[in-house]
Design an enzyme around this catalytic site. Structure first.
Site, mmCIF file in Angstrom:
data_model
loop_
_atom_site.group_PDB
_atom_site.id
_atom_site.type_symbol
_atom_site.label_atom_id
_atom_site.label_comp_id
_atom_site.label_asym_id
_atom_site.label_seq_id
_atom_site.Cartn_x
_atom_site.Cartn_y
_atom_site.Cartn_z
ATOM 1 N N GLU A 260 0.896 -1.160 0.000
ATOM 2 C CA GLU A 260 0.000 0.000 0.000
ATOM 3 C C GLU A 260 0.935 1.210 0.000
ATOM 4 O OE1 GLU A 260 -1.491 3.090 1.097
ATOM 5 O OE2 GLU A 260 -2.090 2.214 3.030
ATOM 6 N N CYS A 294 -2.236 8.497 3.107
ATOM 7 C CA CYS A 294 -2.022 8.163 1.693
ATOM 8 C C CYS A 294 -3.250 8.486 0.851
ATOM 9 C CB CYS A 294 -1.715 6.682 1.531
ATOM 10 S SG CYS A 294 -0.312 6.185 2.491
HETATM 11 C C1 SIN Z 1 -3.251 5.454 4.842
HETATM 12 O O1 SIN Z 1 -2.807 6.562 4.912
HETATM 13 O O2 SIN Z 1 -2.666 4.600 4.194
HETATM 14 C C2 SIN Z 1 -4.464 4.971 5.563
HETATM 15 C C3 SIN Z 1 -5.654 5.817 5.536
HETATM 16 C C4 SIN Z 1 -6.841 5.110 6.139
HETATM 17 O O3 SIN Z 1 -6.817 3.896 6.356
HETATM 18 O O4 SIN Z 1 -7.842 5.766 6.373
#
Ligand code: SIN
Length: 491
Positions: A260, A294
């Site tokens: 991810e 992200c």
């Molecule tokens: C992430 O920043 O990868 C996760 C965001 C989320 O799970 O809400």
């Protein structure tokens, strides 16, 4: 200042291997600090390479027993862990705010979110299904089993110290994999608190291991995990650059990978969107964790008919943010994790301004609060050639871009090597559907800015990675399909 904890046992400072807090022989240590105040939190021991080998060996040996445990027991341990997290939510949130800096209210939200993965996969643990398949060859019977892939290594980032470990560990433990977690060196305490609770929850020794590694040692410990033939899978959340390195390093053992990685999420606001809702949701998406997720909106495309009004309302709301330490109840937004993050935001702002963008709200560093603070900046007149449109800023910079036609908008959105999340705001179901299909991303949120929960299959396409976490697909990343063909069976 150190927060008061009702349960001081949650504050652990050693690696956790084989159900024990591990006494390392290493003389190398690393310190962690509150990113908001700069105050010292703890000094932790950096494991020696041979101690990491030992942890890998334990994760491997424990797997032989753990894979044979009853799914109903695994379900019970996962449920216990969920319950324990909820019982200790206040303390866990305080630890999280202390080491990561996010506001306490957001930290409480993250603990609930993290715990929900254990609840979800407690239920899934009992529901791992195979198939029976019609054979072409009469007399053969074909069935499939989903079996655990083996011992897995989980590498997680600083931005969700509890939720990212939980989203990986919960499905892995549910299907019968043992885990070795390597939390980010800046925020290891939330993961160690989880190890403490996993032990209390009843998981057998060796099922949930945590190794500590400093910034300097991380490349070595990462390489060890990737190259070890005893580890059968790596699940990593972090940057695309590191993902590419881990992929190369895992090639020698052909490990299964789930990545991810970085995003560069676009938000598209059409003229017919409910404007107040779009503004509020865009702000929620952009400034969650001060832009350090992200899936944070990185590029905000607004159709020309509502562009000026959108910018005005957006700026008004951002001006109302209260910036400070996450333990202060009045505070809505806090700091970035470190100076490199501040420098990146600054670099993106300077690059955009030098190429013709304009300030709708000029933020910037806040030295009186500390070196990790940067108040939100809103830019208009942003174009596709600017760094902010090409790279994930991971900070409080909102880049607003005007568009006229749908064709233009989809072209802008897909003009990126990343493809994690995208957001569409429109009251027209055809527009929402057409865009959802056309966007080159793993997740599209329609008329909502903060969308993640355990039920959502989380993951990206393109250089944002592969694999899906959470949801009904979450167990697939930790299982392999075995086909069993029984010959010569006639009825
Ligand atoms: C992430 O920043 O990868 C996760 C965001 C989320 O799970 O809400």
């Amino acid at each position: 200042m150190a927060p008061h904890l009702k349960n001081p046992n949650l504050l652990q400072k050693k690696s956790f291997i084989n159900g024990e807090w591990f006494e390392s022989k290493s003389t190398k240590t690393f310190k962690i600090h509150d990113p908001a105040s700069g105050e010292f939190i703890a000094e932790l021991t950096d494991l020696l390479p041979e101690e990491i080998e030992y942890a890998i060996k334990i994760t491997h040996e424990s797997y032989e027993l753990y894979k044979k445990t009853n799914p109903y027991d695994r379900s019970k341990w996962l449920r216990n862990l969920y319950n324990l997290m909820m019982e200790n939510i206040d303390d866990l949130a305080k630890i999280l705010t202390w080491e990561n800096g996010k506001p306490l209210a957001e930290a409480l939200g993250e603990i609930k979110y993290a715990a929900s993965y254990f609840e979800w996969f407690a239920e899934e643990a009992k529901r791992i299904y195979g198939h029976t398949i019609q054979p072409a060859n009469q007399g053969n019977k074909i069935v499939t089993l989903k079996q655990p892939i083996g011992p897995v290594a989980l590498m997680t980032p600083f931005n969700f110290p509890s939720a990212m470990i939980s989203r990986k560990a919960a499905p892995a433990l549910a299907v019968g994999c043992t885990t070795i977690s390597k939390p980010d060196y800046q925020v290891p305490l939330s993961c160690l608190a989880l190890a403490y609770l996993a032990d209390q929850a009843g998981f057998p020794p060796g099922a949930f291991n945590v190794i500590l590694s400093s910034a300097q040692s991380t490349p070595v410990s990462g390489l060890q995990l990737c190259e070890s033939p005893l580890i059968k899978k790596i699940s990593f959340t972090g940057s695309t650059a590191v993902g590419k390195l881990l992929m190369k390093q895992s090639a020698s053992t052909l490990k299964k990978l789930s990545f991810e990685l970085g995003g560069n999420a676009p938000i598209i606001v059409f003229d017919d969107a409910k404007l107040d809702k779009a503004v509020t949701q865009a702000i929620g998406s952009k400034f969650r964790s001060l832009g350090q997720t992200c899936v944070c909106a990185n590029r905000i495309y607004v159709q020309s008919g509502v562009y000026d009004e959108f910018v005005k309302k957006f700026v008004e709301k951002v001006k109302a943010f209260k910036i400070g330490h996450g333990f202060d109840e009045e505070v809505t937004h806090t700091c970035l994790i470190n100076e490199r993050s501040v420098a990146k935001v600054k670099g993106h702002v300077e690059d955009a301004i030098s190429k013709g963008a304009k300030y709708a709200l000029e933020g910037g560093e806040l030295p009186h609060l500390g070196p990790h603070y940067y108040s939100p900046t809103v830019l208009t007149g942003v174009t596709q050639d600017m760094k902010v449109a090409k790279e994930e800023t991971f900070g409080p910079l909102a880049a607003i871009i005007k568009f006229d036609t749908e064709k233009e908008a989809i072209g802008y959105c897909n003009d990126s090597e990343f493809g994690l999340a995208a957001y569409v705001f429109s009251e027209n179901i055809n527009t929402c559907w057409t865009f959802s299909e056309a966007l080159e991303v793993g997740m599209v949120a329609v008329n909502v800015g903060v969308f993640t929960e355990a039920a959502v299959p989380f993951g990206g396409v393109k250089e944002s990675g592969f694999g899906r976490e959470g949801s009904l697909y979450g167990v697939d990343d930790y299982t392999v399909v075995k086909s069993i063909i029984i010959g010569d069976v006639y009825s």
